[in-house]
Design a protein around this motif. Sequence first.
Motif, PDB file in Angstrom:
ATOM      1  N   TYR A  43       0.758  -1.103  -0.051  1.00  0.00           N
ATOM      2  CA  TYR A  43      -0.109  -0.099   0.175  1.00  0.00           C
ATOM      3  C   TYR A  43       0.844   1.310   0.011  1.00  0.00           C
ATOM      4  O   TYR A  43       2.020   1.321   0.893  1.00  0.00           O
ATOM      5  CB  TYR A  43      -0.823   0.041   1.317  1.00  0.00           C
ATOM      6  N   HIS A  46       1.560   3.713   3.279  1.00  0.00           N
ATOM      7  CA  HIS A  46       1.072   2.775   4.676  1.00  0.00           C
ATOM      8  C   HIS A  46       2.045   1.708   4.781  1.00  0.00           C
ATOM      9  O   HIS A  46       2.546   0.853   3.778  1.00  0.00           O
ATOM     10  CB  HIS A  46      -0.425   2.356   4.138  1.00  0.00           C
ATOM     11  N   ASN A  49       1.663  -4.644   4.728  1.00  0.00           N
ATOM     12  CA  ASN A  49       1.684  -5.433   3.634  1.00  0.00           C
ATOM     13  C   ASN A  49       0.935  -6.486   3.806  1.00  0.00           C
ATOM     14  O   ASN A  49       0.922  -6.977   4.775  1.00  0.00           O
ATOM     15  CB  ASN A  49       3.036  -5.793   3.216  1.00  0.00           C
TER      16      ASN A  49
END
Length: 326
Positions: A43, A46, A49
């Motif tokens: 992501y 972010h 994972n």
Amino acid sequence: FGVTPENLTLEPNCKSTIVIEFDPRKKEDLNSGHVSEKLWIKYLKHPKNDTFTVNAEFCYPNITFDKSIINFGAVMNDTIKRVSLNMTNPSLMPIEYTWFLTEDREETARTEPLNEIFDILPLRGIVEPGQVENIEFSYFALFNTKFDVNALCRVIGGPEYTLKLNGEASNVSYNLSFGKKSKLIDIGDAFLGQKTNHDFEIENVSKVTFDYSIRIDFSIKKAKLMTEFITFTPSKGTLSGGEKVKIKLSIAPGFPGTMYQVLIIQIAHFEPEVVSIKGSGIFPSIRLYAVRKVDSELINIFKNAWDSFESERANKSLNLDPWKEI
């Protein structure tokens, strides 16, 4: 594996479909198997994972063999030896196969075609899933020749399998430890029941494995009675090339007087070897000689007694004449 799309943007409260593709054609060896890989989802901006395990299985028409080499070893000239192997279909679909014979180019050129030296049965066929097929390889041992060839099994839609075929033709030869001496065992004079040992060896001086056996010649008089007094071990067996065996032979006279017997040694296809056994059975004994003293008075007494006996049996014929012994 392939993923489509590899990158995407999702708006709030939206979703998207990701297609994972598996292409078995990229596997070049055509062997069935299992593959497992990780699908990573990263992501943007972010730290989290996500990973998913993706599994797939390659299914090709494959076969397995219970042998990788067909070694005929050394075979006697002008004979045939056969060796079998089991071929199994572990696949999910039927397989169709065909056998071929090939020879390395480095090998010396042969004047005889390979199909006159080796044979494979069946040469082709179809094997259903889970089925086992027996394949027979035959080797025709040409005179004093050695072969090292390949048997190729081609499977339609599957891989090509290679098995080595080795074979060598040779003569059978052997030695008996009697050497150049006469094959005669003379035990001389021996006491009854007294054992004497006369061991000998059989040696395989060739490359070809052969069988041997030893027996008493039952055509000789009293042969069956002599089985208790002539023993040999082992009485039969198999010798590989270069091997030898010691035959433990024990002989004991079973009867007084002259003894004669014959052992028959059968080795491979040769004429039997004949080993003669002779000797004499003896036992402790003495012989007494006594001189008989002739007494004229005693003879007269015997004569008078006999005359008296004859007079009483005048009417009978007794055919007795005691004077022949006196």
